[in-house]
Design a protein around this motif. Structure first.
Motif, short mmCIF file in Angstrom:
data_model
loop_
_atom_site.label_atom_id
_atom_site.label_comp_id
_atom_site.label_asym_id
_atom_site.label_seq_id
_atom_site.Cartn_x
_atom_site.Cartn_y
_atom_site.Cartn_z
N UNK A 249 -24.67 -22.86 2.72
CA UNK A 249 -23.52 -22.05 3.12
C UNK A 249 -23.44 -20.86 2.18
N UNK A 250 -23.27 -19.67 2.73
CA UNK A 250 -23.22 -18.47 1.91
C UNK A 250 -21.96 -18.43 1.05
N UNK A 251 -22.12 -18.00 -0.19
CA UNK A 251 -21.00 -17.86 -1.11
C UNK A 251 -21.47 -16.94 -2.25
N UNK A 252 -20.64 -15.97 -2.65
CA UNK A 252 -21.08 -15.04 -3.72
C UNK A 252 -21.37 -15.74 -5.04
N UNK B 131 -17.56 -16.73 7.98
CA UNK B 131 -18.16 -16.27 6.73
C UNK B 131 -19.35 -15.37 7.05
N UNK B 132 -19.43 -14.24 6.40
CA UNK B 132 -20.53 -13.31 6.66
C UNK B 132 -21.85 -13.96 6.27
N UNK C 217 -26.87 -18.07 5.05
CA UNK C 217 -27.63 -17.60 3.90
C UNK C 217 -27.17 -18.34 2.65
N UNK C 218 -27.44 -19.63 2.64
CA UNK C 218 -27.03 -20.48 1.53
C UNK C 218 -27.99 -20.36 0.36
N UNK D 200 -31.56 -18.19 -0.21
CA UNK D 200 -31.66 -17.17 -1.27
C UNK D 200 -32.82 -17.48 -2.20
N UNK D 201 -33.00 -18.74 -2.55
CA UNK D 201 -34.11 -19.10 -3.42
C UNK D 201 -35.45 -18.93 -2.71
N UNK D 202 -35.48 -19.21 -1.42
CA UNK D 202 -36.70 -19.01 -0.66
C UNK D 202 -37.08 -17.53 -0.62
#
Length: 359
Positions: free
Chosen positions: A101-104, A201-202, A206-207, A211-213
């Motif tokens: 789950x995307x989160x800043x 959520x935008x 993009x969890x 991002x690591x991938x």
């Protein structure tokens, strides 16, 4: 809840661990969001900017229940934390618990993992980009995996009053009733477990794993899948549709996951307290009003955890061991790490020394 269950089926194919005939009860909605968000996230991205807010249910839990949770946490291996290093001889594995789950706040974790990824021989994830794309193509080409494509839809399979309630709940979760009517009951149950705020959520999918991938791909580091993601869908759909409908009725009768539950899940993750959240949801599920006995509900939980966590954990270990290279990064959902049947304890049993890498 961390024990291994002898009645669960064992798969002989370690890279297709979930292609067996077991089925997951749909009555466990309060327990599914953390484990299964990746399933629903395949189709629910939107361009809006919003996030879930609410109350942290850990703060309002009954003192007696929270004392029980703390006592269980004290007995659970690797119950707290997100980042770990496992070493055995010259081999070094950096293991990170992810959230799909995307989160800043992921930015800090990405920065923390960057040196390990850039120096890695490979990064192992639940599913890499190529296999994720293959899954999405399969779902597009075979909609029967998640939708009712033949025979009556749920509108015709349920009494009007039951369908009206489901349609209302689906609409509240951001699912148009006409679409809900065509969903296979297990998929509808999971879809309604994600609150409307999460769908807004935008770049929701993009969890941390994604991002690591991306970081690994930019560094020229190979990314590998630990399993075939299609097996998850096959596992959920193994139950005949009439039985799924019965479970959907039980699911509707239970209290749902709301913004507070989802907010607590996310905050627990960034606190490194995923196991505490899981235990809180479990205890609330077992003590809620239901037509099922506590023993029946406990059996459902046991089967769910065995199928979605423990068996997968066991099947991942040979894949990790067979991967070439002495510097590997392993990024899997945070719920896979704690406990006697968790990835960390299983690696420890293989002779690795486990140390926490981020406090």
């Amino acid at each position: 809840m961390n024990r291994l269950l002898s009645r669960a089926q064992r798969s002989g194919d370690r890279r297709h661990a979930l292609g067996h005939s077991g089925a997951v009860p749909a009555t466990l909605r309060p327990f599914l969001s953390l484990i299964c968000f990746c399933l629903v996230a395949v189709w629910m991205a939107t361009p809006l900017r919003a996030a879930c807010s609410g109350l942290d249910l850990r703060e309002s839990a009954a003192p007696g229940m929270w004392a029980e949770i703390e006592a269980e946490i004290a007995l659970t291996p690797f119950a707290r934390g997100l980042s770990w290093v496992a070493t055995r001889g010259d081999r070094r594995l950096h293991i990170i618990g992810t959230m799909h789950l995307n989160d800043p706040r992921h930015d800090a974790l990405v920065a923390h993992m960057a040196p390990a990824i850039q120096a890695a021989d490979a990064v192992l994830l639940e599913v890499n980009r190529a296999d994720k794309a293959r899954l999405e193509r399969t779902l597009a080409e075979t909609p029967s995996l998640i939708f009712i494509t033949e025979g009556p839809t749920l509108i015709d399979r349920l009494p009007p009053e039951e369908w009206d309630e489901i349609a209302e709940r689906a609409g509240a979760a951001g699912i148009p009733p006409f679409m809900a009517a065509k969903m296979r009951p297990w998929f509808l149950s999971l879809s309604m477990s994600v609150p409307l705020c999460a769908r807004a959520i935008e770049d929701v999918t993009d969890g941390l794993d994604m991002k690591l991938m991306t970081l690994a791909e930019r560094a020229g580091v190979e990314t590998l899948s630990l399993e075939d993601p299609l097996g998850l869908f096959q596992l959920f759909d193994a139950t005949p549709i009439e039985e799924q409908i019965k479970e959907l009725r039980s699911y509707i009768a239970m209290a749902g996951v709301g913004a507070d539950d989802f907010y607590t899940m996310v905050e627990s993750y960034f606190d490194g307290e995923v196991q505490a959240y899981v235990l809180l949801q479990l205890k609330q599920f077992l003590t809620s009003e239901s037509d099922l006995s506590v023993a029946e509900r406990q059996a459902q939980v046991d089967d769910l955890l065995e199928a979605l966590l423990y068996q997968r954990n066991r099947d991942w270990i040979p894949v990790i061991e067979a991967t070439a290279g002495n510097r590997l990064v392993i990024a899997v959902g945070a719920a896979h790490l704690p406990g006697e049947a968790g990835v960390l304890a299983l690696l420890e049993a293989e002779g690795y020394q486990i140390e926490e890498a981020l406090r």
